[in-house]
Structures are given as structure tokens and as C-alpha cells.
Design an enzyme around this catalytic site. Structure first.
Site, mmCIF file in Angstrom:
data_model
loop_
_atom_site.group_PDB
_atom_site.id
_atom_site.type_symbol
_atom_site.label_atom_id
_atom_site.label_comp_id
_atom_site.label_asym_id
_atom_site.label_seq_id
_atom_site.Cartn_x
_atom_site.Cartn_y
_atom_site.Cartn_z
ATOM 1 N N LYS A 80 -10.577 -17.088 -6.074
ATOM 2 C CA LYS A 80 -9.646 -17.773 -6.975
ATOM 3 C C LYS A 80 -9.720 -17.218 -8.391
ATOM 4 O O LYS A 80 -8.842 -17.482 -9.214
ATOM 5 C CB LYS A 80 -9.931 -19.270 -6.972
ATOM 6 C CG LYS A 80 -11.367 -19.642 -7.265
ATOM 7 C CD LYS A 80 -11.675 -21.024 -6.727
ATOM 8 C CE LYS A 80 -13.163 -21.290 -6.641
ATOM 9 N NZ LYS A 80 -13.475 -22.475 -5.862
ATOM 10 N N LYS A 94 -23.701 -13.723 -11.242
ATOM 11 C CA LYS A 94 -22.983 -14.580 -12.185
ATOM 12 C C LYS A 94 -23.513 -14.454 -13.610
ATOM 13 O O LYS A 94 -22.752 -14.511 -14.575
ATOM 14 C CB LYS A 94 -23.051 -16.043 -11.728
ATOM 15 C CG LYS A 94 -22.248 -16.314 -10.466
ATOM 16 C CD LYS A 94 -22.292 -17.784 -10.083
ATOM 17 C CE LYS A 94 -21.448 -18.055 -8.851
ATOM 18 N NZ LYS A 94 -21.471 -19.488 -8.463
ATOM 19 N N LYS A 107 -14.242 -9.914 -1.744
ATOM 20 C CA LYS A 107 -14.023 -11.248 -1.209
ATOM 21 C C LYS A 107 -12.786 -11.877 -1.850
ATOM 22 O O LYS A 107 -12.532 -11.706 -3.043
ATOM 23 C CB LYS A 107 -15.251 -12.117 -1.491
ATOM 24 C CG LYS A 107 -15.181 -13.520 -0.910
ATOM 25 C CD LYS A 107 -16.439 -14.295 -1.243
ATOM 26 C CE LYS A 107 -16.347 -15.729 -0.749
ATOM 27 N NZ LYS A 107 -17.529 -16.533 -1.106
#
Length: 348
Positions: A213, A127, A210
Site C-alpha cells: 500500500k 523499516k 511485494k
């Protein structure tokens, strides 16, 4: 059984079995959230073990969240839990920020966890990436808050997806270090529970990634708010390969898109990939996809409809979360107070 495993089992046996898990309200519940987490949460509430489920809104703000969007996403996630069958009379359901003991224990664990442990966390590296200097301190330290989420309830079992296993392992490290530093056996070594046919649901457009969203393509995922027609369209257009389905799971090893669809089918049907292939092996996707469409619409469309209904009454959702927070604090407060006693803090 090794000495270490035996000691761990003896320690865990001292604690009442209790399940805790949570999901960030960062927007857009997907099929991956449902199969990898929420469906399993619902199943576990029927197993005679106390179950505590949380909307971890404090984790969400480790990256910027627009306040109105955060409120809406928190309610939407709670609606997703409820629509999927989570019963607030059987499970405790609340949002994290209503239980301040999470942050209080999180600070204690910030002082137990080591910088080296945090630096090794895969999600921090993913991240923050090359912009680590610009990332928030919260993003770096949030695994110790996650440990607090779990250990604040002396949770013995934590249902998670494969990508969260490292965080539960860190929770165990923090618990073990706290116990060792203070000469107590106060916190359990919580066990990750990773089970089911689809603990990691992949993108419908790329079986190596994966389902997320944040993917720019809405066709890559099934949203839990999608209606029946949209669910059907996305499955029909999901990427596949030209080969028929194999007879056994071994034949899916180098076929990521096929493997993903088979696992989704198995999870929705509450069976195994082996059983799916025993029935569907040898068939082309032109036969398999319609069966998956029927199954997915049957299982998911009612959840979407119920979520929509629940979101029409945000006050009721807020009331459910508030009552859950009150119940959660009944467990959390004495555990935090005992932690403070162990650490040496004075309480009036």
C-alpha cells in the site's frame, strides 16, 4: 522424529488448539492482505478450531498515525474482515487496544526477550534503516508485543505470510525462555501456518517486489476498495513478458510477473498453480488476463461493495469490535493473571 521435535509436539498437545492472527490498520487493504491473510482467516473459522482475529492498532502507532485516520483505518480493516466472510459469531474479532492485557503481557516479554534477538529482526532493519537512532522504541520492541498478542491466548497456530515467519519464531523463543526461566510449561510453542497459493503477493508492476500500500503507483496493487472496472483495468495493465505460459510451475522460475499472476489466479480459484498451468499452459497473456479479470472481479467486487456498505455504519463496526474485545478478555485475563503469579507479582 527428533527428541526436540517430539518434546515440542508433546508440549503443544497440552494446549487446546487455538488460532490467532492480526493485521495492522495502517491504511489501504490490498489483494495481498486478502489472499495472504484474511481469506485464510475466513477458511480457518470453518475448521472446528477456536479462531481469534485482531486489528493490531497498537502496532500501527510504532510509526506516526494521524488519529482520525487511524480510527477510519481500524474500521475499514474490520469491514474488510467482515466483508470477506469473517463471522463474529464464529470468530472473535476485536481491536487490540481494547484489551489492555496485550500491553501488560508485552511488558513482561520485554523483560524476557534479549536485545540481540530484536537487533536481528529483518523488519526492524528494513523499516529503521540508516535512521535507527530516530526510530521509536516501539518500532524496535514491537516483536515482543506481537509475541504477547499470540501467547496471551495460548494460541497454538498463527496463520501468517512468509515475511512474518521470523516474528513467530521469535514468539517461540520468548515462550521457551519464559518456560525455562520459571520452570514451567505455561506457554505453547506456537506454530506458523504458511499455506496457500499466494502467501506473498507481488506488485503488478514489478514481480520482484511485494505488493504494498506504500508503493507510489496505485497501479502496482489491487485495493480491496477498488470497484470492478478498476480491478479489471489494473489486471489488464499488469506487467508481463512476451512468452506464453509454461506447462508446469518450473517454467515460471525466472518469470516473476508471470509467476505472480498465476499464483493470484490459483489463490482466487482455490486451486494450485499446477492446476492453473495444466489448463492455461501454452496460452498467451492476451488469453490468460481476461480469464483472470473475470475471476478477480467475481471474487473481489462483492467484497468491495460490502466494505462500502459497512463503512456507512461505523457504530455497528465499533459494536462488533467491542463485543469481540469482551470475549477476548475472558480468555486473556486468566492467562495474564497466571503469568503474574508465575513471575512473582502480588495480586489482591
Amino acid at each position: 522424529m527428533s527428541d526436540a521435535t517430539q518434546a515440542q509436539a508433546q508440549t503443544t498437545a497440552r494446549f487446546t488448539p487455538r488460532v490467532f492472527s492480526g493485521i495492522q490498520p495502517s491504511g489501504g487493504l490490498t489483494l495481498g492482505n486478502y489472499l495472504g491473510a484474511i481469506k485464510r482467516f475466513v477458511d480457518m473459522q470453518e475448521q472446528g478450531i477456536e479462531t481469534i482475529y485482531c486489528v493490531v492498532d497498537m502496532h500501527a502507532i510504532t510509526v506516526w498515525q494521524e488519529p482520525d485516520a487511524l480510527r477510519r483505518q481500524t474500521r475499514e480493516l474490520a469491514a474488510g474482515y467482515l466483508a470477506a466472510g469473517l463471522d463474529p459469531s464464529k470468530s472473535i474479532l476485536f481491536n487490540q487496544s481494547q484489551v489492555p492485557e496485550h500491553a501488560q503481557l508485552g511488558w513482561v516479554f520485554n523483560c524476557v526477550a534479549r536485545m540481540g534477538w530484536m537487533n536481528r529482526m529483518t523488519q526492524w532493519k528494513d523499516k529503521a534503516g540508516k535512521n535507527a537512532e530516530k526510530a521509536s522504541l516501539g518500532l524496535f520492541a514491537y516483536p515482543s508485543l506481537m509475541a504477547a498478542d499470540i501467547l496471551l491466548y495460548h494460541a497454538t497456530h498463527v496463520p501468517v505470510g512468509e515475511d512474518q515467519k521470523q516474528h513467530v519464531e521469535l514468539t517461540r523463543d520468548i515462550a521457551a525462555k519464559f518456560n525455562n526461566d520459571y520452570g514451567v510449561e505455561f506457554f505453547p510453542l506456537s506454530e506458523p501456518v504458511i499455506e496457500g497459493a499466494a502467501t506473498r503477493v507481488m506488485s503488478l508492476r514489478d514481480g520482484s517486489k511485494k505488493m504494498s500500500k506504500s508503493d507510489p503507483s496505485d497501479m502496482s496493487r489491487i485495493n480491496m476498495t477498488d470497484d470492478a472496472d478498476t480491478i479489471a483495468k489494473k489486471i489488464r495493465k499488469a506487467k508481463t513478458d512476451p512468452e506464453p505460459l509454461p506447462e508446469t510451475p518450473d517454467g515460471l522460475e525466472d518469470r516473476p510477473e508471470a509467476r505472480n499472476l498465476v499464483r493470484i489466479y490459483a489463490a482466487l480459484a482455490e486451486t494450485t498453480p499446477q492446476a492453473v498451468l495444466a489448463e492455461m499452459g501454452g496460452k498467451q497473456f492476451s488469453e490468460f488476463k481476461p480469464a483472470l479479470v473475470d475471476l478477480a472481479v467475481d471474487r473481489l467486487a462483492p467484497i468491495s461493495e460490502e466494505m462500502s456498505r459497512l463503512m456507512q455504519d461505523p457504530a455497528e463496526i465499533d459494536s462488533i469490535l467491542g463485543r469481540g474485545a469482551d470475549r477476548a478478555r475472558q480468555i486473556a485475563t486468566p492467562i495474564l493473571q497466571r503469568t503474574y503469579d508465575i513471575v512473582g507479582m502480588i495480586r489482591g
